[in-house]
Design a protein around this motif. Structure first.
Motif, PDB file in Angstrom:
ATOM      1  N   ILE A 160      34.595  29.182 -40.181  1.00 41.95           N
ATOM      2  CA  ILE A 160      34.634  29.908 -38.907  1.00 41.95           C
ATOM      3  C   ILE A 160      35.932  30.696 -38.860  1.00 41.95           C
ATOM      4  CG2 ILE A 160      33.175  28.294 -37.623  1.00 41.95           C
ATOM      5  CD1 ILE A 160      35.710  26.962 -36.520  1.00 41.95           C
ATOM      6  N   ASP A 161      35.897  31.810 -38.127  1.00 43.41           N
ATOM      7  CA  ASP A 161      37.092  32.635 -37.983  1.00 43.41           C
ATOM      8  C   ASP A 161      37.675  32.467 -36.578  1.00 43.41           C
ATOM      9  OD1 ASP A 161      36.706  33.586 -40.521  1.00 43.41           O
ATOM     10  OD2 ASP A 161      35.718  35.448 -39.879  1.00 43.41           O
ATOM     11  N   PHE A 162      39.022  32.327 -36.525  1.00 39.67           N
ATOM     12  CA  PHE A 162      39.744  32.275 -35.252  1.00 39.67           C
ATOM     13  C   PHE A 162      40.476  33.601 -35.051  1.00 39.67           C
ATOM     14  CE2 PHE A 162      39.177  27.782 -36.051  1.00 39.67           C
ATOM     15  CZ  PHE A 162      39.011  27.231 -34.782  1.00 39.67           C
ATOM     16  N   SER A 163      40.353  34.129 -33.871  1.00 37.47           N
ATOM     17  CA  SER A 163      41.074  35.371 -33.561  1.00 37.47           C
ATOM     18  C   SER A 163      42.578  35.094 -33.599  1.00 37.47           C
ATOM     19  CB  SER A 163      40.696  35.877 -32.166  1.00 37.47           C
ATOM     20  OG  SER A 163      39.306  36.148 -32.101  1.00 37.47           O
ATOM     21  N   ALA A 164      43.305  35.918 -34.352  1.00 39.39           N
ATOM     22  CA  ALA A 164      44.755  35.740 -34.453  1.00 39.39           C
ATOM     23  C   ALA A 164      45.359  36.987 -35.075  1.00 39.39           C
ATOM     24  CB  ALA A 164      45.089  34.518 -35.294  1.00 39.39           C
ATOM     25  N   SER A 165      46.323  37.544 -34.422  1.00 41.91           N
ATOM     26  CA  SER A 165      47.020  38.708 -34.974  1.00 41.91           C
ATOM     27  C   SER A 165      47.961  38.249 -36.087  1.00 41.91           C
ATOM     28  CB  SER A 165      47.818  39.416 -33.880  1.00 41.91           C
ATOM     29  OG  SER A 165      48.762  38.528 -33.278  1.00 41.91           O
ATOM     30  N   THR A 166      48.374  39.215 -36.892  1.00 39.86           N
ATOM     31  CA  THR A 166      49.269  38.883 -38.001  1.00 39.86           C
ATOM     32  C   THR A 166      50.558  38.234 -37.467  1.00 39.86           C
ATOM     33  OG1 THR A 166      48.404  40.701 -39.325  1.00 39.86           O
ATOM     34  CG2 THR A 166      50.581  39.834 -39.928  1.00 39.86           C
ATOM     35  N   GLY A 167      50.953  37.135 -38.103  1.00 37.25           N
ATOM     36  CA  GLY A 167      52.193  36.448 -37.697  1.00 37.25           C
ATOM     37  C   GLY A 167      51.975  35.316 -36.714  1.00 37.25           C
ATOM     38  N   THR A 168      50.710  35.075 -36.318  1.00 32.76           N
ATOM     39  CA  THR A 168      50.439  33.962 -35.404  1.00 32.76           C
ATOM     40  C   THR A 168      50.589  32.634 -36.155  1.00 32.76           C
ATOM     41  OG1 THR A 168      48.886  35.311 -34.126  1.00 32.76           O
ATOM     42  CG2 THR A 168      48.716  32.911 -33.895  1.00 32.76           C
ATOM     43  N   GLU A 169      51.163  31.648 -35.495  1.00 34.76           N
ATOM     44  CA  GLU A 169      51.385  30.341 -36.132  1.00 34.76           C
ATOM     45  C   GLU A 169      50.061  29.644 -36.422  1.00 34.76           C
ATOM     46  OE1 GLU A 169      53.092  26.013 -34.747  1.00 34.76           O
ATOM     47  OE2 GLU A 169      54.349  27.772 -34.290  1.00 34.76           O
ATOM     48  N   VAL A 170      49.926  29.162 -37.642  1.00 28.52           N
ATOM     49  CA  VAL A 170      48.765  28.382 -38.064  1.00 28.52           C
ATOM     50  C   VAL A 170      49.249  26.954 -38.343  1.00 28.52           C
ATOM     51  CG1 VAL A 170      46.991  28.086 -39.833  1.00 28.52           C
ATOM     52  CG2 VAL A 170      47.609  30.393 -39.056  1.00 28.52           C
ATOM     53  N   GLN A 171      48.503  25.954 -37.816  1.00 26.85           N
ATOM     54  CA  GLN A 171      48.951  24.564 -37.938  1.00 26.85           C
ATOM     55  C   GLN A 171      47.871  23.680 -38.549  1.00 26.85           C
ATOM     56  OE1 GLN A 171      49.951  23.956 -33.847  1.00 26.85           O
ATOM     57  NE2 GLN A 171      47.839  23.657 -33.189  1.00 26.85           N
ATOM     58  N   SER A 172      48.322  22.599 -39.165  1.00 20.49           N
ATOM     59  CA  SER A 172      47.386  21.639 -39.723  1.00 20.49           C
ATOM     60  C   SER A 172      46.618  20.985 -38.581  1.00 20.49           C
ATOM     61  CB  SER A 172      48.143  20.560 -40.505  1.00 20.49           C
ATOM     62  OG  SER A 172      47.263  19.524 -40.914  1.00 20.49           O
ATOM     63  N   VAL A 173      45.322  20.817 -38.751  1.00 18.09           N
ATOM     64  CA  VAL A 173      44.522  20.240 -37.676  1.00 18.09           C
ATOM     65  C   VAL A 173      44.689  18.726 -37.579  1.00 18.09           C
ATOM     66  CG1 VAL A 173      42.819  22.085 -37.763  1.00 18.09           C
ATOM     67  CG2 VAL A 173      42.490  20.015 -39.173  1.00 18.09           C
ATOM     68  N   GLY A 174      45.225  18.097 -38.632  1.00 22.85           N
ATOM     69  CA  GLY A 174      45.410  16.649 -38.616  1.00 22.85           C
ATOM     70  C   GLY A 174      46.402  16.227 -39.677  1.00 22.85           C
ATOM     71  N   MET A 175      46.483  14.910 -39.881  1.00 27.65           N
ATOM     72  CA  MET A 175      47.429  14.363 -40.847  1.00 27.65           C
ATOM     73  C   MET A 175      46.815  14.363 -42.241  1.00 27.65           C
ATOM     74  SD  MET A 175      49.426  10.736 -40.625  1.00 27.65           S
ATOM     75  CE  MET A 175      50.794  10.376 -41.735  1.00 27.65           C
ATOM     76  N   GLY A 176      47.605  14.782 -43.229  1.00 32.13           N
ATOM     77  CA  GLY A 176      47.093  14.805 -44.588  1.00 32.13           C
ATOM     78  C   GLY A 176      48.138  15.224 -45.594  1.00 32.13           C
ATOM     79  N   GLU A 177      47.653  15.637 -46.775  1.00 31.25           N
ATOM     80  CA  GLU A 177      48.540  16.039 -47.871  1.00 31.25           C
ATOM     81  C   GLU A 177      48.050  17.368 -48.447  1.00 31.25           C
ATOM     82  OE1 GLU A 177      49.921  14.550 -52.337  1.00 31.25           O
ATOM     83  OE2 GLU A 177      48.945  13.144 -50.942  1.00 31.25           O
ATOM     84  N   VAL A 178      49.011  18.256 -48.658  1.00 31.39           N
ATOM     85  CA  VAL A 178      48.672  19.581 -49.193  1.00 31.39           C
ATOM     86  C   VAL A 178      48.280  19.443 -50.668  1.00 31.39           C
ATOM     87  CG1 VAL A 178      49.539  21.898 -49.677  1.00 31.39           C
ATOM     88  CG2 VAL A 178      50.257  20.698 -47.578  1.00 31.39           C
ATOM     89  N   VAL A 179      47.081  19.956 -51.005  1.00 28.49           N
ATOM     90  CA  VAL A 179      46.612  19.903 -52.400  1.00 28.49           C
ATOM     91  C   VAL A 179      46.540  21.298 -53.026  1.00 28.49           C
ATOM     92  CG1 VAL A 179      45.367  17.737 -52.076  1.00 28.49           C
ATOM     93  CG2 VAL A 179      44.189  19.923 -51.661  1.00 28.49           C
ATOM     94  N   GLU A 180      46.632  22.317 -52.188  1.00 26.72           N
ATOM     95  CA  GLU A 180      46.652  23.699 -52.690  1.00 26.72           C
ATOM     96  C   GLU A 180      47.444  24.565 -51.732  1.00 26.72           C
ATOM     97  OE1 GLU A 180      43.556  27.388 -53.598  1.00 26.72           O
ATOM     98  OE2 GLU A 180      42.795  25.316 -53.609  1.00 26.72           O
ATOM     99  N   ALA A 181      48.304  25.408 -52.275  1.00 24.37           N
ATOM    100  CA  ALA A 181      49.107  26.323 -51.456  1.00 24.37           C
ATOM    101  C   ALA A 181      49.437  27.546 -52.316  1.00 24.37           C
ATOM    102  CB  ALA A 181      50.386  25.635 -50.965  1.00 24.37           C
ATOM    103  N   GLY A 182      48.736  28.668 -52.068  1.00 29.40           N
ATOM    104  CA  GLY A 182      48.977  29.869 -52.871  1.00 29.40           C
ATOM    105  C   GLY A 182      47.805  30.832 -52.753  1.00 29.40           C
ATOM    106  N   TRP A 183      47.705  31.695 -53.749  1.00 24.66           N
ATOM    107  CA  TRP A 183      46.653  32.713 -53.725  1.00 24.66           C
ATOM    108  C   TRP A 183      45.288  32.077 -54.023  1.00 24.66           C
ATOM    109  CZ3 TRP A 183      46.421  37.359 -51.790  1.00 24.66           C
ATOM    110  CH2 TRP A 183      45.347  38.186 -52.106  1.00 24.66           C
ATOM    111  N   GLY A 184      44.275  32.456 -53.198  1.00 27.83           N
ATOM    112  CA  GLY A 184      42.940  31.878 -53.336  1.00 27.83           C
ATOM    113  C   GLY A 184      41.854  32.910 -53.541  1.00 27.83           C
TER     114      GLY A 184
END
Length: 264
Positions: A160-184
């Motif tokens: 799903i897409d959330f409306s957000a202009s460039t630079g809007t803060e994006v947050q983790s929806v819950g507790m977890g561990e990052v398994v990927e961070a980079g170009w997708g």
């Protein structure tokens, strides 16, 4: 025949000797502590009342009474002082015991309050860590799950897409561990998080990434800023919920968030 008397052998004792002996007897009696008037034999014989000067008793009795009174007063004062000291010591001991009891009670109360606060804080933290939030505060869904369009290689929208202009803060929806961070690829800059419940969440088209692989994240923690990187027509946040970290294991992200208490 004439008898002659030996001179001095049967002479009657003189009055002076008798009086002297009586006086000595009187003095001896007083000195021994007997409080009684003993008159000399000569005075008793004459029936005269002896004077204090003759017996010496009056002076001895006065001195004895005065000394006895002083000793009694001193003993009474010492006894009173001892009783007062004992009473003071007892009162101080009682006061110390009461102070110790109050201090112990206060310490127990403070400990109980501290433990209650710690339990409340742990419970609050547990709830917070088990809470899910929206990936973009105050935003709404602009494109729904499995919407059809030629923009997606699968032919339908996998998230799903959330409306957000460039630079809007994006947050983790819950507790977890990052398994990927980079170009997708078509997702542009993206982050994938393995959640504590074993599911995975993806955040795509970010203008910047603020976390790295292996990092632990908590609900509401900023992981990047929204943007328009990858295959997009404009800035927004693409959000997916998956059963694995791989593409194609997607599930309805709106139902996923709502099942975790997020009101969208």
């Amino acid at each position: 025949m004439a008898f002659t008397r030996a001179a001095g052998k049967h002479r009657r004792p003189s009055q002076t000797a008798v009086r002297t002996g009586a006086n000595i007897a009187g003095i001896t009696t007083v000195a021994s502590g007997v409080v009684a008037g003993i008159a000399g034999p000569a005075l008793a014989a004459t029936g005269e009342t002896p004077s204090p000067q003759d017996t010496g008793l009056s002076q001895a009795m006065v001195i004895g009474d005065s000394l006895s009174g002083q000793i009694d007063a001193q003993a009474q004062a010492q006894e009173s002082a001892a009783e007062a000291a004992a009473a003071k010591a007892k009162a101080e001991a009682v006061a110390r015991q009461e102070a110790a009891r109050k201090a112990d009670a206060a310490a127990k109360k403070a400990k109980a309050e501290r433990e209650a606060k710690e339990r409340a804080a742990r419970e609050e933290e547990r709830k917070r860590l088990n809470t899910f939030v929206s990936p973009v505060d105050g935003s709404s869904v602009s494109t729904g799950y499995q919407a059809s369009s030629g923009l997606w290689s699968s032919g339908s929208h996998t998230g799903i897409d959330f409306s957000a202009s460039t630079g809007t803060e994006v947050q983790s929806v819950g507790m977890g561990e990052v398994v990927e961070a980079g170009w997708g690829g078509s997702y542009g800059n993206n982050v994938v998080i393995k959640m504590n419940d074993g599911t995975y969440t993806q955040y795509g088209h970010l203008s910047s990434i603020g976390v790295s692989v292996g990092e632990k994240v908590t609900p509401g923690q900023q992981i990047g800023l929204s943007g328009a990187t990858g295959n997009v027509t404009g800035p927004h946040l693409h959000f997916e919920a998956r059963t694995t970290a791989e593409y194609g294991s997607d599930m309805d992200p709106l139902s996923y968030l709502r099942s975790h208490g997020v009101n969208l």
